[in-house]
Write an enzyme that holds these catalytic residues in place. Structure first.
Site, PDB file in Angstrom:
ATOM      1  N   GLY A  13       0.768  -1.237   0.000  1.00 57.97           N
ATOM      2  CA  GLY A  13       0.000   0.000   0.000  1.00 57.97           C
ATOM      3  C   GLY A  13       0.797   1.283   0.000  1.00 57.97           C
ATOM      4  CB  SER A  14       3.955   2.340   1.390  1.00 59.47           C
ATOM      5  OG  SER A  14       4.849   1.259   1.159  1.00 59.47           O
ATOM      6  CE1 TYR A 140       7.493  -8.949 -10.019  1.00 59.97           C
ATOM      7  CE2 TYR A 140       7.077  -8.902 -12.392  1.00 59.97           C
ATOM      8  CZ  TYR A 140       6.812  -8.436 -11.114  1.00 59.97           C
ATOM      9  OH  TYR A 140       5.863  -7.455 -10.926  1.00 59.97           O
TER      10      TYR A 140
END
Length: 322
Positions: A13-14, A140
């Site tokens: 969320g940051s 990834y």
């Protein structure tokens, strides 16, 4: 989705997208939605017990899953196994804990880099699994592709509404402006800012790495945030959906550099270091599926979005990720 109270947990969320979502929801202030934005400091999501504890603490009904182990090209190339294993653990913990705690809906974030290395353009949602990803970041990419596989599994076996979105190149406030690991637009902004602090005369030269000719689709983080909220509230298919500007809005790297220079009121001239690699010439993505659902969605004009991002960086350089 009006009526019952929604408690939405946003992992990662940051970061760039999380902060953009936070900006939009704070403007909207919907009374039936409670938003919780968590960072890696709040829980290590690659750890099953910490993930469970996070969900027990907040009791989310909905999850926007942005958290991932990410890194630049060279970090990916030398740590593909770490990227594979860590992201598999993160994604499995978030989805399985969501299922076990009765989360109604999960929206996970994929990336256009997970598409096959050898493909035709424009790419669309049906092509994700059509061949191996680029070898530089296969760890990834395969971990992210497995989110789509897991979503289908949870839907078929348990009837869950778990889905995923595939954004094109995102930029905006709260981006990563590190010279070592940032993407092209934040890198241009950071380097231009650093040059102007030393010299903004007509004799100043700003060097763009590469020829400037490659084409990219860039989406402003605040536009992407609005689309994320639409997916959360309205899009109920497990099939992934590409969130991208139109194909006609593809711009060259040189155009991006010129827009950054104009936003800074740079008085010097741009030069191009053609000894540096350009990478892929284009990675065009089709947003036909998105346009089918939202034919009238208005994207922020590219020049305006660049200017707003530059202004944010100038005001927040001391606290930005550098």
């Amino acid at each position: 989705m009006s009526g019952d109270k929604m408690i939405i947990l946003v992992t990662g969320g940051s970061g760039l997208v999380g902060k953009a979502i936070q900006t939009i929801v704070e403007k909207e202030k919907r009374p039936n939605e409670e938003w919780i934005f968590v960072r890696s400091k709040d829980a290590d999501l690659s750890d099953r017990e910490q993930t469970k504890a996070l969900f027990d603490r907040h009791h989310p009904t909905h999850v926007i899953h942005l958290a991932a182990m990410v890194g630049g090209l060279f970090h990916n190339m030398s740590h593909n196994l770490d990227f594979l294993r860590t992201n598999i653990h993160i994604n499995d913990n978030v989805l399985q804990t969501s299922y076990e705690t009765g989360v109604v809906k999960v929206v996970s974030c994929l990336s256009t880099c997970i598409f096959p290395d050898k493909t035709s353009y424009p790419i669309d949602e049906t092509m994700i699994h059509n061949g191996p990803p680029h070898p530089s970041n296969f760890g990834y990419s395969y971990a992210k592709r497995l989110i789509d596989i897991a979503n289908r599994g949870y839907h078929e076996q348990h009837g869950c509404c778990y889905t995923s979105v595939v954004p094109c190149n995102v930029f905006g406030p709260y981006d990563n402006f590190s010279l070592e690991s940032s993407h092209v637009i934040p890198a241009l902004i950071r380097r231009m800012h650093d040059l102007i602090e030393k010299d903004n005369s007509e004799q100043a030269e700003f060097t763009v790495l590469g020829s400037g000719k490659p084409l990219r689709q860039f989406i402003y983080s605040l536009d992407l945030a609005k689309l994320f909220l639409w997916v959360l509230r309205e899009y109920n298919s497990v099939e992934p959906i590409i969130l991208s500007v139109d194909e006609a809005d593809e711009v060259s790297i040189s155009t991006a550099a010129e827009c950054v220079a104009k936003a800074f009121d740079f008085r010097g001239r741009l030069t191009y270091d053609t000894s540096k690699a350009d990478g892929q010439f284009k990675k065009t993505a089709s947003n036909a599926k998105l346009r089918h659902h939202l034919p009238d969605f208005k994207f922020t004009p590219f020049k305006q979005a660049i200017a707003e991002t530059v202004n944010w960086f100038k005001l927040n350089r001391s606290s930005a990720r550098l």
